[in-house]
Scaffold this motif. Structure first.
Motif, short mmCIF file in Angstrom:
data_model
loop_
_atom_site.label_atom_id
_atom_site.label_comp_id
_atom_site.label_asym_id
_atom_site.label_seq_id
_atom_site.Cartn_x
_atom_site.Cartn_y
_atom_site.Cartn_z
N GLN A 45 8.40 30.41 24.70
CA GLN A 45 7.07 29.91 25.11
C GLN A 45 6.92 28.43 24.80
OE1 GLN A 45 6.13 32.62 27.16
NE2 GLN A 45 4.11 31.97 26.48
N ALA A 46 7.72 27.91 23.86
CA ALA A 46 7.62 26.50 23.49
C ALA A 46 8.39 25.59 24.42
CB ALA A 46 8.14 26.30 22.06
N MET A 47 9.23 26.12 25.28
CA MET A 47 10.13 25.27 26.06
C MET A 47 9.42 24.26 26.96
SD MET A 47 13.24 25.65 25.17
CE MET A 47 14.21 25.02 26.55
N PRO A 48 8.26 24.53 27.51
CA PRO A 48 7.59 23.49 28.30
C PRO A 48 7.11 22.30 27.49
CG PRO A 48 6.78 25.67 28.93
CD PRO A 48 7.58 25.83 27.67
N LEU A 49 7.10 22.40 26.15
CA LEU A 49 6.51 21.37 25.30
C LEU A 49 7.51 20.26 24.97
CD1 LEU A 49 4.47 23.75 22.99
CD2 LEU A 49 3.51 22.04 24.54
N GLY A 50 7.95 19.55 25.98
CA GLY A 50 8.75 18.35 25.78
C GLY A 50 10.13 18.62 25.20
N GLN A 51 10.29 18.42 23.90
CA GLN A 51 11.57 18.59 23.21
C GLN A 51 11.37 19.53 22.02
OE1 GLN A 51 13.96 14.83 22.80
NE2 GLN A 51 12.03 13.85 23.35
N PRO A 52 11.11 20.80 22.26
CA PRO A 52 10.78 21.71 21.16
C PRO A 52 11.96 21.96 20.23
CG PRO A 52 11.17 22.96 23.15
CD PRO A 52 11.18 21.51 23.55
N VAL A 53 11.63 22.36 19.01
CA VAL A 53 12.63 22.75 18.02
C VAL A 53 12.34 24.21 17.67
CG1 VAL A 53 13.57 22.32 15.72
CG2 VAL A 53 12.71 20.40 17.11
N TRP A 106 3.51 15.51 34.56
CA TRP A 106 4.53 16.01 33.65
C TRP A 106 3.93 16.27 32.28
CZ3 TRP A 106 8.32 17.78 36.19
CH2 TRP A 106 8.84 17.13 37.30
N LEU A 107 4.31 17.37 31.67
CA LEU A 107 3.82 17.75 30.35
C LEU A 107 4.72 17.17 29.28
CD1 LEU A 107 1.86 19.40 28.59
CD2 LEU A 107 3.36 21.38 28.92
N MET A 108 4.17 16.31 28.44
CA MET A 108 4.88 15.70 27.32
C MET A 108 6.17 15.00 27.76
SD MET A 108 4.28 18.56 24.31
CE MET A 108 4.64 17.48 22.94
N GLY A 109 6.15 14.47 28.97
CA GLY A 109 7.30 13.74 29.48
C GLY A 109 8.52 14.60 29.74
N GLY A 110 8.34 15.92 29.80
CA GLY A 110 9.47 16.83 29.96
C GLY A 110 9.73 17.24 31.39
N ASP A 111 10.34 18.41 31.55
CA ASP A 111 10.75 18.90 32.86
C ASP A 111 9.74 19.83 33.50
OD1 ASP A 111 13.23 17.59 32.75
OD2 ASP A 111 14.10 19.20 31.56
N VAL A 112 8.63 20.06 32.85
CA VAL A 112 7.61 20.99 33.34
C VAL A 112 6.34 20.22 33.65
CG1 VAL A 112 6.22 23.01 32.76
CG2 VAL A 112 8.60 22.88 32.00
N ALA A 113 5.72 20.54 34.79
CA ALA A 113 4.48 19.89 35.19
C ALA A 113 3.32 20.88 35.08
CB ALA A 113 4.59 19.37 36.62
N CYS A 127 3.11 14.94 19.32
CA CYS A 127 4.26 15.07 18.43
C CYS A 127 5.19 16.16 18.94
CB CYS A 127 3.82 15.44 17.02
SG CYS A 127 2.74 14.25 16.21
N ARG A 128 6.45 16.03 18.58
CA ARG A 128 7.40 17.09 18.87
C ARG A 128 6.95 18.38 18.18
NH1 ARG A 128 13.89 15.88 18.36
NH2 ARG A 128 14.61 17.55 19.75
N VAL A 129 7.17 19.53 18.82
CA VAL A 129 6.66 20.80 18.32
C VAL A 129 7.80 21.66 17.77
CG1 VAL A 129 5.50 22.95 18.96
CG2 VAL A 129 4.68 20.77 19.87
#
Length: 347
Positions: free
Chosen positions: A315-323, A30-37, A281-283
């Motif tokens: 493009q940032a959506m795979p990065l955990g909890q993006p803002v 899992w990438l940054m503990g998110g929903d994308v691997a 860190c959150r992106v």
């Protein structure tokens, strides 16, 4: 370069049931503990980039670097999950919306509309940082943003307020007025008092990458590998914040699209944005209506670049909890919801 000498570049993204199955089988993580691997990586040591290799073939000596891109990130002062951050510029000279929100009444009206559209974070700015922008004093900046912060705190108490500033005076007053996040385009380099000031608070902090100042940054757009250098330079600012007593869990990072970067460098940085996972860190992505969107689309009017902004920001959506920091909140909210309906299927 310290701990940032080695970087792991995630590749081979997997979503939904395919991601769940691959992680269970040990062929993805899992990438940054998110929903994308991710199922493959490139290992980067200094200027040396390896060929892509499966995650099951990562050398044992790289487990520490791998752990950075796998570990979940904290909310850092904002609501958890992917967030759309609405831009409220209380300035007369911002490149896209200068003068539109420079009264408390106009800012409140716009803020209410953004919150109604689903936005839970508002970013208030009182100093334009576009290339070649005029410099104002911290006192002038506070005169612009102070009344807006106070009015929004009362009008939309359910929204987290972020203040886009590089000046310690404005930071201190904004936090006293109820701001939850400080967003500094200089990554706390501009004001020597910023680091010790924020160490004494608990707010979230956005560290943005930029070389030079808004007035001279274009001359510093020289890189051997823009994606790696941005990550490493941001890493140095993360280190500086931690050394000053600011926990990494409070930090967010912004790669600074359009700041000391050419059109081609912006595209390369966006294409390889998964490298930002190394920072733990959150992106924050702040692409809204920028010249780089115009460069890619041919659209010369900033206000007509929202569709391009949405495509690039996702493009940032795979990065955990993006803002995702944008002017057009309703459009970006739609984009996020469609992405989540398609891909956020972790079970």
């Amino acid at each position: 370069m310290g701990q940032w000498h080695r970087l792991v570049e995630p590749m081979g993204l997997l979503y939904g049931d395919a991601a769940v199955t691959a992680v269970r089988q040990g062929t993805a993580q899992w990438l940054m503990g998110g929903d994308v691997a991710f199922s493959a990586v490139r290992l980067i040591e200094g200027a040396q980039l390896s060929a892509p290799r499966p995650v099951s073939d990562i050398p044992a000596g790289w487990q520490g670097e791998l752990a950075r891109v796998v570990a979940p990130v904290s909310a850092a002062g904002l609501p958890a999950g992917a967030q759309v951050m609405g831009i409220l510029n209380a300035t007369p000279d911002s490149f896209s919306d200068g003068g539109q929100h420079d009264t408390s009444e106009a800012a409140v009206q716009a803020g209410r509309a953004m919150v109604a559209a689903g936005c839970r974070v508002l970013d208030i700015g009182g100093e334009s940082t576009r290339p070649g922008s005029a410099v104002i004093t911290p006192a002038q900046e506070w005169e612009r943003v102070g009344p807006v912060i106070t009015a929004l705190r009362q009008a939309v108490p359910q929204a987290a307020l972020s203040v886009d500033t590089r000046n310690g005076l404005v930071m201190e007053r904004a936090l006293a007025a109820g701001a939850a996040v400080i967003n500094d385009v200089t990554a706390l380099r501009h004001d020597p008092g910023a680091l010790p000031l924020l160490a004494g608070h608990t707010c979230g902090i956005v560290l943005m990458h930029m070389r030079g100042t808004p007035q001279d940054m274009e001359q510093y757009a020289v890189y051997e590998d823009v994606a790696c250098e941005v990550v490493r330079e941001l890493g140095e600012r993360v280190d500086a914040a931690e050394a000053a007593g600011i926990a990494r869990s409070r930090l967010m990072v912004d790669p600074g699209f359009g700041f000391a970067k050419t059109a081609a460098q912006n595209v390369e940085l966006l294409r390889r944005c998964l490298l930002l996972a190394n920072l733990g860190c959150r992106v924050v992505f702040a692409l809204s209506r920028k010249r780089m969107i115009g460069d890619m689309t041919g659209e010369t009017a900033p206000a007509a670049r929202d569709a391009g902004t949405q495509a690039a920001s996702l493009q940032a959506m795979p990065l955990g909890q993006p803002v995702l920091r944008v002017h057009d909140v309703p459009g970006m909210m739609q984009g996020v919801r469609v992405w989540q309906a398609l891909y956020a299927a972790k079970a």
